[in-house]
Structure formats: structure tokens, C-alpha cells
Scaffold this active site. Structure first.
Site, PDB file in Angstrom:
ATOM      1  N   HIS A  13       0.848  -1.049   0.003  1.00  0.00           N
ATOM      2  CA  HIS A  13      -0.116   0.074  -0.046  1.00  0.00           C
ATOM      3  C   HIS A  13       0.917   1.187   0.047  1.00  0.00           C
ATOM      4  O   HIS A  13       2.074   1.273   0.275  1.00  0.00           O
ATOM      5  CB  HIS A  13      -0.863   0.020   1.194  1.00  0.00           C
ATOM      6  CG  HIS A  13      -1.911  -0.894   1.386  1.00  0.00           C
ATOM      7  ND1 HIS A  13      -2.896  -1.137   2.113  1.00  0.00           N
ATOM      8  CD2 HIS A  13      -2.061  -2.249   0.754  1.00  0.00           C
ATOM      9  CE1 HIS A  13      -3.905  -1.935   1.963  1.00  0.00           C
ATOM     10  NE2 HIS A  13      -2.987  -2.872   1.284  1.00  0.00           N
ATOM     11  N   GLU A 106       3.180  -0.642   4.131  1.00  0.00           N
ATOM     12  CA  GLU A 106       2.805   0.795   3.704  1.00  0.00           C
ATOM     13  C   GLU A 106       4.123   1.502   3.138  1.00  0.00           C
ATOM     14  O   GLU A 106       5.116   1.771   4.011  1.00  0.00           O
ATOM     15  CB  GLU A 106       2.329   1.755   4.705  1.00  0.00           C
ATOM     16  CG  GLU A 106       0.975   1.184   5.335  1.00  0.00           C
ATOM     17  CD  GLU A 106      -0.313   1.675   4.270  1.00  0.00           C
ATOM     18  OE1 GLU A 106      -0.150   2.375   3.439  1.00  0.00           O
ATOM     19  OE2 GLU A 106      -1.246   0.875   4.716  1.00  0.00           O
TER      20      GLU A 106
END
Length: 144
Positions: A13, A106
Site C-alpha cells: 500500500h 505501507e
């Protein structure tokens, strides 16, 4: 995943610099954040740490927080639900229904980096991705 027995996975992500691990949903439905460790919490913490400590952007001593959360105080890893709850996450599905250990990475503060920034993003994550894949032998992949 149910047909082919994966033992290790990661979903990538953008928008923050942190590695999250299951469980991603709080046990108390009205809580927005709650520590929800799995029975394999130590393994998940190890996998997340392997990625975070070898990621150039996460490991940088002079990096600033992306937004309002400062994950450096947690070693740039966090239990998913202790950050924000995600009902039905891929991490939780993989762990609960396929015996695959999955984390969420992330990768960058920028959710949509410009094409010119992609070589630097690759440099930040190349070693982390390779080291993460090497962990496949220690994830409990030979469990029943």
C-alpha cells in the site's frame, strides 16, 4: 490461495511508512483501535521487523512522520487493529483461512508517487522485499 498453499505473503500500500500485521480488526466492535495479537504474534512481529529494519526510508534516522502517526517509536511496525480496524482484511483472511502469514507494507508517505520517484521507491524497498521472501523457511510453512 486456498488451492495453492502459500506460506508467506505481503500486500503493498501507499500513504504511510509502516508495516502492519494481523489481526486487523478489533475484537470490541465499537473500538477504533485495539491491540489484537494472533497466536503467532511473535512470528508476525519478526516478519514485520525484518521488512521495516531493512527498508531504507523506514530505517532512516532523519525521516519525518508521514502524517500525524509517528511509527518510529514502534520500530515502524504495528498490529493492524492497533492502528485502525479493517474488517475482512487480506491479512486476516490469509492467516485464518489459508494458513499464510501476510503483512501489509505501507511503502511511502505518498499514496500516488510520480513516475520519476519510482526508482527511489524501488531502492527503498528492494532489499526489504528480498529479505522478507527469505523468511519463508521460518514462518511455520510446514504446519499441518
Amino acid at each position: 490461495m486456498q488451492r495453492y498453499p502459500f506460506v508467506l505473503s505481503a500486500n503493498l500500500h501507499g500513504g504511510e511508512l509502516v508495516v502492519t500485521y494481523p489481526f486487523d480488526m478489533t475484537r470490541t466492535y465499537w473500538k477504533a483501535q485495539e491491540l489484537t495479537p494472533t497466536a503467532d504474534d511473535g512470528v508476525f512481529r519478526w516478519l514485520a521487523t525484518v521488512y521495516a529494519t531493512s527498508n531504507l526510508a523506514m530505517a532512516s534516522g532523519d525521516r519525518r512522520p508521514c502524517h500525524y502517526d509517528d511509527f518510529t517509536r514502534y520500530g515502524n511496525i504495528i498490529n493492524g487493529a492497533n492502528w485502525h480496524t479493517v474488517p475482512g482484511s487480506m491479512n486476516d483472511f490469509s492467516y485464518l483461512h489459508t494458513n499464510c502469514f501476510e503483512i501489509t507494507v505501507e511503502l511511502s508517505c505518498d499514496k500516488f508517487p510520480h513516475a520519476s520517484e519510482l526508482p527511489a521507491e524501488w531502492d527503498n524497498n528492494r532489499e526489504s522485499l528480498l529479505l522478507y521472501m527469505e523468511q519463508v523457511g521460518g514462518t511455520g510453512g510446514d504446519r499441518g
